[in-house]
Design a protein around this motif. Sequence first.
Motif, PDB file in Angstrom:
ATOM      1  N   ARG A 154       0.824  -1.204   0.000  1.00 12.27           N
ATOM      2  CA  ARG A 154       0.000   0.000   0.000  1.00 12.27           C
ATOM      3  C   ARG A 154       0.857   1.252   0.000  1.00 12.27           C
ATOM      4  NH1 ARG A 154      -4.843  -1.581   4.353  1.00 12.27           N
ATOM      5  NH2 ARG A 154      -5.795  -3.159   3.014  1.00 12.27           N
ATOM      6  N   VAL A 155       0.419   2.224  -0.774  1.00 14.30           N
ATOM      7  CA  VAL A 155       0.974   3.573  -0.721  1.00 14.30           C
ATOM      8  C   VAL A 155      -0.046   4.416   0.035  1.00 14.30           C
ATOM      9  CG1 VAL A 155       1.716   5.590  -2.042  1.00 14.30           C
ATOM     10  CG2 VAL A 155       2.156   3.278  -2.925  1.00 14.30           C
ATOM     11  N   VAL A 156       0.339   4.918   1.194  1.00  8.99           N
ATOM     12  CA  VAL A 156      -0.566   5.710   2.026  1.00  8.99           C
ATOM     13  C   VAL A 156      -0.097   7.157   2.001  1.00  8.99           C
ATOM     14  CG1 VAL A 156      -1.509   6.043   4.345  1.00  8.99           C
ATOM     15  CG2 VAL A 156      -1.070   3.719   3.487  1.00  8.99           C
ATOM     16  N   THR A 157      -0.922   8.035   1.480  1.00  8.27           N
ATOM     17  CA  THR A 157      -0.554   9.443   1.339  1.00  8.27           C
ATOM     18  C   THR A 157      -1.249  10.282   2.394  1.00  8.27           C
ATOM     19  OG1 THR A 157      -0.165   9.227  -1.041  1.00  8.27           O
ATOM     20  CG2 THR A 157      -0.602  11.435  -0.200  1.00  8.27           C
ATOM     21  N   MET A 158      -0.449  10.998   3.173  1.00  6.57           N
ATOM     22  CA  MET A 158      -0.963  11.845   4.255  1.00  6.57           C
ATOM     23  C   MET A 158      -1.320  13.220   3.716  1.00  6.57           C
ATOM     24  SD  MET A 158      -1.577  12.027   7.596  1.00  6.57           S
ATOM     25  CE  MET A 158      -0.516  10.860   8.477  1.00  6.57           C
ATOM     26  N   GLY A 159      -2.622  13.479   3.609  1.00  5.54           N
ATOM     27  CA  GLY A 159      -3.080  14.791   3.190  1.00  5.54           C
ATOM     28  C   GLY A 159      -3.256  15.705   4.389  1.00  5.54           C
ATOM     29  N   SER A 160      -4.198  16.632   4.267  1.00  7.94           N
ATOM     30  CA  SER A 160      -4.434  17.587   5.348  1.00  7.94           C
ATOM     31  C   SER A 160      -5.870  18.067   5.278  1.00  7.94           C
ATOM     32  CB  SER A 160      -3.490  18.780   5.215  1.00  7.94           C
ATOM     33  OG  SER A 160      -3.844  19.810   6.120  1.00  7.94           O
ATOM     34  N   PHE A 161      -6.465  18.289   6.447  1.00 10.48           N
ATOM     35  CA  PHE A 161      -7.811  18.868   6.492  1.00 10.48           C
ATOM     36  C   PHE A 161      -7.806  20.262   5.874  1.00 10.48           C
ATOM     37  CE2 PHE A 161     -11.677  20.582   8.513  1.00 10.48           C
ATOM     38  CZ  PHE A 161     -12.559  19.539   8.273  1.00 10.48           C
ATOM     39  N   ALA A 162      -6.633  20.915   5.902  1.00 16.36           N
ATOM     40  CA  ALA A 162      -6.513  22.249   5.308  1.00 16.36           C
ATOM     41  C   ALA A 162      -6.770  22.227   3.812  1.00 16.36           C
ATOM     42  CB  ALA A 162      -5.123  22.819   5.582  1.00 16.36           C
ATOM     43  N   ALA A 163      -6.602  21.063   3.190  1.00 19.58           N
ATOM     44  CA  ALA A 163      -6.806  20.950   1.739  1.00 19.58           C
ATOM     45  C   ALA A 163      -8.278  20.929   1.363  1.00 19.58           C
ATOM     46  CB  ALA A 163      -6.124  19.685   1.226  1.00 19.58           C
ATOM     47  N   LYS A 164      -9.153  20.723   2.338  1.00 16.25           N
ATOM     48  CA  LYS A 164     -10.576  20.595   2.026  1.00 16.25           C
ATOM     49  C   LYS A 164     -11.157  21.898   1.480  1.00 16.25           C
ATOM     50  CE  LYS A 164     -14.733  18.378   3.786  1.00 16.25           C
ATOM     51  NZ  LYS A 164     -15.351  17.635   4.920  1.00 16.25           N
ATOM     52  N   SER A 188      -0.486  22.383  -1.680  1.00 15.45           N
ATOM     53  CA  SER A 188       0.514  21.317  -1.837  1.00 15.45           C
ATOM     54  C   SER A 188      -0.014  20.008  -1.264  1.00 15.45           C
ATOM     55  CB  SER A 188       1.831  21.705  -1.155  1.00 15.45           C
ATOM     56  OG  SER A 188       1.758  21.603   0.262  1.00 15.45           O
ATOM     57  N   LYS A 189      -0.752  20.083  -0.152  1.00 16.30           N
ATOM     58  CA  LYS A 189      -1.340  18.889   0.444  1.00 16.30           C
ATOM     59  C   LYS A 189      -2.503  18.378  -0.405  1.00 16.30           C
ATOM     60  CE  LYS A 189      -0.034  17.303   3.662  1.00 16.30           C
ATOM     61  NZ  LYS A 189       1.088  16.345   3.844  1.00 16.30           N
ATOM     62  N   LEU A 190      -3.251  19.293  -1.000  1.00 20.54           N
ATOM     63  CA  LEU A 190      -4.319  18.882  -1.909  1.00 20.54           C
ATOM     64  C   LEU A 190      -3.743  18.162  -3.115  1.00 20.54           C
ATOM     65  CD1 LEU A 190      -7.256  18.830  -2.815  1.00 20.54           C
ATOM     66  CD2 LEU A 190      -6.954  21.167  -3.714  1.00 20.54           C
ATOM     67  N   ALA A 191      -2.622  18.665  -3.633  1.00 16.71           N
ATOM     68  CA  ALA A 191      -1.958  17.993  -4.755  1.00 16.71           C
ATOM     69  C   ALA A 191      -1.542  16.584  -4.358  1.00 16.71           C
ATOM     70  CB  ALA A 191      -0.745  18.806  -5.207  1.00 16.71           C
ATOM     71  N   GLN A 192      -1.019  16.421  -3.150  1.00 14.76           N
ATOM     72  CA  GLN A 192      -0.674  15.085  -2.666  1.00 14.76           C
ATOM     73  C   GLN A 192      -1.884  14.165  -2.664  1.00 14.76           C
ATOM     74  OE1 GLN A 192       1.665  16.094   1.164  1.00 14.76           O
ATOM     75  NE2 GLN A 192       2.203  13.980   0.690  1.00 14.76           N
ATOM     76  N   MET A 193      -3.017  14.674  -2.222  1.00 21.74           N
ATOM     77  CA  MET A 193      -4.220  13.858  -2.117  1.00 21.74           C
ATOM     78  C   MET A 193      -4.741  13.482  -3.497  1.00 21.74           C
ATOM     79  SD  MET A 193      -5.940  15.845   1.150  1.00 21.74           S
ATOM     80  CE  MET A 193      -7.143  14.603   1.639  1.00 21.74           C
ATOM     81  N   TYR A 194      -4.722  14.431  -4.439  1.00 16.77           N
ATOM     82  CA  TYR A 194      -5.074  14.103  -5.824  1.00 16.77           C
ATOM     83  C   TYR A 194      -4.161  12.989  -6.350  1.00 16.77           C
ATOM     84  CZ  TYR A 194      -8.416  17.807  -7.143  1.00 16.77           C
ATOM     85  OH  TYR A 194      -9.533  18.600  -7.285  1.00 16.77           O
ATOM     86  N   PHE A 195      -2.877  13.104  -6.028  1.00 19.40           N
ATOM     87  CA  PHE A 195      -1.915  12.091  -6.469  1.00 19.40           C
ATOM     88  C   PHE A 195      -2.283  10.720  -5.929  1.00 19.40           C
ATOM     89  CE2 PHE A 195       1.885   9.806  -4.775  1.00 19.40           C
ATOM     90  CZ  PHE A 195       2.253   9.189  -5.954  1.00 19.40           C
ATOM     91  N   GLY A 196      -2.609  10.645  -4.640  1.00 15.56           N
ATOM     92  CA  GLY A 196      -2.941   9.357  -4.042  1.00 15.56           C
ATOM     93  C   GLY A 196      -4.147   8.713  -4.686  1.00 15.56           C
ATOM     94  N   VAL A 197      -5.165   9.519  -4.968  1.00 14.17           N
ATOM     95  CA  VAL A 197      -6.384   8.991  -5.606  1.00 14.17           C
ATOM     96  C   VAL A 197      -6.105   8.572  -7.049  1.00 14.17           C
ATOM     97  CG1 VAL A 197      -8.736   9.560  -6.317  1.00 14.17           C
ATOM     98  CG2 VAL A 197      -7.890  10.354  -4.102  1.00 14.17           C
TER      99      VAL A 197
END
Length: 320
Positions: A154-164, A188-197
């Motif tokens: 598994r690749v687990v990407t840590m996003g942030s509530f700030a990205a919401k 930057s955290k939102l970009a990480q979350m897009y990447f994970g999805v």
Amino acid sequence: MSSASSTPPWNVQRLPRSDGRVFLVTGGNAGIGHFVAEQLSATGATVVLGSRNPAKAEVATASIRARVAGARVRAVQLDLADLSALETAVESLEESLEVERLDAVVHNAGVALDDPPRRETEDGHELMFGTNHLGHFALTQWLMPLLSAAPAARVVTMGSFAAKSERLDLDDLQSRKDYQPKRTYGRSKLAQMYFGVELDRRLRAAGSTVTSVVVHPGGALDSLTPSRPPVHVRTTGARLSAAPAALLVQGKHAGAWPAVRAVLDPAVGGGQLWGPRVFGLRGEPRHEPMWNHLADTSVAARLWEASCDLTGVDPGAIPG
């Protein structure tokens, strides 16, 4: 019956054993990453701390060993702000630490700047976007053979509530036109979350055995975090002043729970989003609905292509 309902209730204090498994936690020397590493170490797994600073990694390793009897914790030097060094770091993971496979990587390390001026990485990228997103994007490329060597990594990407509350500006990913540190961090955290999805979509299309999960820690404050001297020391004053905030947010030890569950729980599925149970800010981890903007596949695809251009790699191109 769903897989989630057919498994025992998740208990953050009673984690399943993971003897023989190997996990990498970027930024495992401090903050939430340190607690992710500590909690995973307690399951019997080998946990590798990815850290830019070897001295801090040594202190964090000693702290975990002092709290977790028999902890199998090690460290590798990893600087996500220097893309040219990532392949060498993974080679060190394989050769010096003799790691033959990775059962999970937690993309946790991050930079958060509060004030101007705008800063750049070794590669000329805005520091937060370049480290938090592009560094992990490129690291995944080099880790994919190790992840693919595990039965179901598994690749687990840590996003942030700030990205919401943020939205990406695809025409200004580097914040060259309008730099506001807190907004740039959130993006930057939102970009990480897009990447994970998006990574999970591409891995499924490639028939990979590797899955990708996105998590966020909710509201995690130092003042609500238990001491782990010398890595983190919470004063009595800080504890008392933060007491009212505990109704809404939590410490970084609890902020680690969604990532730990995403690594360990067989009921967690690829492409899912996990965060704290209470308003997304505190409490035990739960599978939460995908945020509307994160479900926009066109934005995710455009960000992916831009990230490939900026890093020169494509993490989704290697089937596992």
